[in-house]
Design a protein around this motif. Structure first.
Motif, PDB file in Angstrom:
ATOM      1  N   UNK A   1      12.216  -4.547  18.921  1.00  0.00           N
ATOM      2  CA  UNK A   1      10.777  -4.493  19.184  1.00  0.00           C
ATOM      3  C   UNK A   1      10.280  -3.053  19.267  1.00  0.00           C
ATOM      4  N   UNK A   2      11.169  -2.121  19.605  1.00  0.00           N
ATOM      5  CA  UNK A   2      10.811  -0.706  19.627  1.00  0.00           C
ATOM      6  C   UNK A   2      10.870  -0.113  18.223  1.00  0.00           C
ATOM      7  N   UNK A   3      11.842  -0.584  17.440  1.00  0.00           N
ATOM      8  CA  UNK A   3      12.074  -0.027  16.110  1.00  0.00           C
ATOM      9  C   UNK A   3      10.981  -0.412  15.120  1.00  0.00           C
ATOM     10  N   UNK A   4      10.504  -1.651  15.215  1.00  0.00           N
ATOM     11  CA  UNK A   4       9.545  -2.156  14.225  1.00  0.00           C
ATOM     12  C   UNK A   4       8.230  -1.376  14.212  1.00  0.00           C
ATOM     13  N   UNK A   5       7.522  -1.203  15.350  1.00  0.00           N
ATOM     14  CA  UNK A   5       6.271  -0.430  15.290  1.00  0.00           C
ATOM     15  C   UNK A   5       6.485   1.038  14.928  1.00  0.00           C
ATOM     16  N   UNK A   6       7.622   1.606  15.331  1.00  0.00           N
ATOM     17  CA  UNK A   6       7.919   2.994  14.954  1.00  0.00           C
ATOM     18  C   UNK A   6       8.073   3.104  13.445  1.00  0.00           C
ATOM     19  N   UNK A   7       8.736   2.110  12.829  1.00  0.00           N
ATOM     20  CA  UNK A   7       8.921   2.118  11.374  1.00  0.00           C
ATOM     21  C   UNK A   7       7.604   1.861  10.653  1.00  0.00           C
ATOM     22  N   UNK A   8       6.819   0.918  11.158  1.00  0.00           N
ATOM     23  CA  UNK A   8       5.516   0.623  10.549  1.00  0.00           C
ATOM     24  C   UNK A   8       4.661   1.886  10.492  1.00  0.00           C
ATOM     25  N   UNK A   9       4.711   2.677  11.552  1.00  0.00           N
ATOM     26  CA  UNK A   9       3.929   3.918  11.633  1.00  0.00           C
ATOM     27  C   UNK A   9       4.759   5.116  11.186  1.00  0.00           C
ATOM     28  N   UNK A  10       5.712   4.868  10.285  1.00  0.00           N
ATOM     29  CA  UNK A  10       6.636   5.911   9.859  1.00  0.00           C
ATOM     30  C   UNK A  10       5.973   7.147   9.276  1.00  0.00           C
ATOM     31  N   UNK A  11       4.896   6.975   8.505  1.00  0.00           N
ATOM     32  CA  UNK A  11       4.240   8.127   7.874  1.00  0.00           C
ATOM     33  C   UNK A  11       3.619   9.067   8.910  1.00  0.00           C
ATOM     34  N   UNK A  12       2.713   8.596   9.773  1.00  0.00           N
ATOM     35  CA  UNK A  12       2.140   9.530  10.758  1.00  0.00           C
ATOM     36  C   UNK A  12       3.161  10.052  11.761  1.00  0.00           C
ATOM     37  N   UNK A  13       4.142   9.218  12.163  1.00  0.00           N
ATOM     38  CA  UNK A  13       5.146   9.674  13.123  1.00  0.00           C
ATOM     39  C   UNK A  13       6.031  10.750  12.508  1.00  0.00           C
ATOM     40  N   UNK A  14       6.464  10.545  11.266  1.00  0.00           N
ATOM     41  CA  UNK A  14       7.286  11.550  10.577  1.00  0.00           C
ATOM     42  C   UNK A  14       6.540  12.862  10.435  1.00  0.00           C
ATOM     43  N   UNK A  15       5.285  12.778  10.009  1.00  0.00           N
ATOM     44  CA  UNK A  15       4.484  13.997   9.827  1.00  0.00           C
ATOM     45  C   UNK A  15       4.319  14.739  11.148  1.00  0.00           C
ATOM     46  N   UNK A  16       4.114  13.995  12.232  1.00  0.00           N
ATOM     47  CA  UNK A  16       3.938  14.614  13.549  1.00  0.00           C
ATOM     48  C   UNK A  16       5.215  15.280  14.035  1.00  0.00           C
ATOM     49  N   UNK A  17       6.336  14.577  13.930  1.00  0.00           N
ATOM     50  CA  UNK A  17       7.617  15.120  14.407  1.00  0.00           C
ATOM     51  C   UNK A  17       7.984  16.387  13.650  1.00  0.00           C
ATOM     52  N   UNK A  18       7.854  16.351  12.328  1.00  0.00           N
ATOM     53  CA  UNK A  18       8.219  17.522  11.534  1.00  0.00           C
ATOM     54  C   UNK A  18       7.229  18.669  11.725  1.00  0.00           C
ATOM     55  N   UNK A  19       5.973  18.335  12.030  1.00  0.00           N
ATOM     56  CA  UNK A  19       5.004  19.399  12.334  1.00  0.00           C
ATOM     57  C   UNK A  19       5.394  20.129  13.607  1.00  0.00           C
ATOM     58  N   UNK A  20       5.851  19.380  14.614  1.00  0.00           N
ATOM     59  CA  UNK A  20       6.282  19.994  15.869  1.00  0.00           C
ATOM     60  C   UNK A  20       7.522  20.860  15.655  1.00  0.00           C
ATOM     61  N   UNK A  21       8.481  20.333  14.885  1.00  0.00           N
ATOM     62  CA  UNK A  21       9.702  21.105  14.602  1.00  0.00           C
ATOM     63  C   UNK A  21       9.367  22.361  13.818  1.00  0.00           C
ATOM     64  N   UNK A  22       8.489  22.221  12.819  1.00  0.00           N
ATOM     65  CA  UNK A  22       8.115  23.357  11.969  1.00  0.00           C
ATOM     66  C   UNK A  22       7.473  24.463  12.786  1.00  0.00           C
TER      67      UNK A  22
END
Length: 384
Positions: free
Chosen positions: A242-263
């Motif tokens: 149940x935690x994995x599914x919404x995170x995957x559904x929102x994969x595009x904005x979450x990925x962009x956000x995480x990599x923006x923070x790392x960058x």
């Protein structure tokens, strides 16, 4: 069910009809996005598009589909989302500082936690068959979830129709998952997802390139906030899936956000400092047009949504295979478009080393650079 479908189409029409009035209101209030070095738009563009989405959604929730929503939660969500919309309106008019925006989201999240009672309570550990009561951790985890998803949608709102389309795909997928798979007994959650998706569909013709009006922070924050709230209803007792599914559904904005923070951390810059190295910026640098970039990210969002459905249909071992495959594919994609910079390519470099070492061990493997002539020794071996 047919009545609900008809009213969802009616919401699309209401949204399409109300948007031109919101556009005029934006000019009157001075909520206009002026072009600068960080903006993609070349002319002043009215924002506040999210105000129309907020109004249309609540017409559906309190008039058209009133009997589908519990009164207490409906009014509590209305209050929390009103705080978010007010924060967005102020930001669209006079541009708030990042901390001020975060404060507005934080207050809205507190309303959801304490007044609506929507929160994460229990964590179910996979394989161990154990439950952990989150206790006082429930508050910070719930607040973090709302802050993270709200800001993720806000950060991806960089091109005409981008946040609108990606959010619409995510909401439809969440609605399908909620209706067919989670069986929470709360039908109003998938209905709410479909309602917000209908509002976004009605807004999209005005927002797709070339846009006539932007979502603005009013819209991006409101959409992200509502997605976070809807997803929380399925996470009240958190399981791994149940935690994995919404995170995957929102994969595009979450990925962009995480990599923006790392960058930004790698470049010794504040995490809240904006830049022009987001996913859509990198795709446009590769030569894609505005529309091609948006459609490409739509396709990526559809892929993430499809994978989230596969998670629900797969056995446990298949789910781990999907996670591993998704992680590797995502890393290759991030490195290929230079999301963390041109020099950051560890996985691609490792793959190249393995290929080179393989070619040295097996001289029959033909390896040469594209555009160069085939090496003489390979030509001779072929003749022999």
């Amino acid at each position: 069910m047919f009545k609900i479908i008809v009213e969802l189409f009616f919401l699309v029409i209401i949204q399409a009809a109300i948007t031109p009035f919101i556009r005029r209101l934006a000019f009157v209030l001075g909520a206009v996005d002026i072009p600068n070095k960080r903006r993609v738009n070349k002319k002043p563009m009215p924002t506040l598009g999210g105000l129309g989405i907020f109004v249309t959604f609540n017409i559906g929730a309190f008039i058209l589909l009133r009997d589908q929503f519990p009164t207490h939660e409906a009014f509590s969500i209305l209050l929390g989302s009103s705080v978010i919309v007010l924060t967005g309106i102020i930001d669209d008019i006079m541009e708030l500082k990042p901390r001020q925006k975060m404060l507005g989201i934080f207050i809205g999240a507190l309303v959801i936690y304490f007044l609506a009672g929507i929160k994460m309570n229990v964590l179910n550990l996979p394989f161990l068959n154990k439950q952990i009561n989150l206790g006082w951790w429930s508050l910070p985890i719930t607040i973090f979830w709302i802050l993270a998803l709200t800001n993720a949608v806000d950060l991806i709102d960089g091109l005409d129709g981008l946040a609108d389309g990606v959010s619409m795909i995510s909401l439809i997928t969440m609605g399908i998952v909620g209706y067919f798979f989670l069986h929470t007994g709360q039908l109003y959650i998938p209905i709410g997802c479909f309602m917000l998706a209908a509002c976004l569909l009605g807004f999209l013709p005005y927002n797709f390139h070339p846009a006539k009006i932007f979502l603005g922070d009013t819209g991006a924050l409101y959409i992200g906030f509502m997605i976070a709230v809807f997803s929380l209803k399925g996470l009240k007792n958190v399981t791994f899936i149940s935690l994995l599914v919404p995170v995957t559904i929102l994969g595009v904005p979450i990925t962009d956000t995480i990599y923006a923070m790392i960058r930004r951390k790698l470049n010794n810059r504040p995490v809240s400092q904006a830049d022009k190295h987001h996913l859509h910026h990198q795709l446009m640098k590769m030569g894609l047009t505005h529309r091609q970039t948006v459609l490409t990210i739509y396709a990526l969002s559809l892929i993430f949504s499809f994978i989230s459905l596969l998670f629900l249909l797969s056995p446990m071992w298949g789910m781990w295979v999907l996670i591993a495959g998704l992680a590797v594919a995502l890393e290759f994609f991030v490195e290929s478009i230079g999301l963390l910079g041109e020099k950051y390519k560890p996985l691609m470099n490792l793959t190249q080393k393995l290929i080179n070492s393989r070619s040295k061990k097996d001289p029959t493997v033909e390896v040469w650079h594209l555009g160069q002539d085939k090496p003489e020794q390979l030509k001779k071996k072929k003749k022999d």
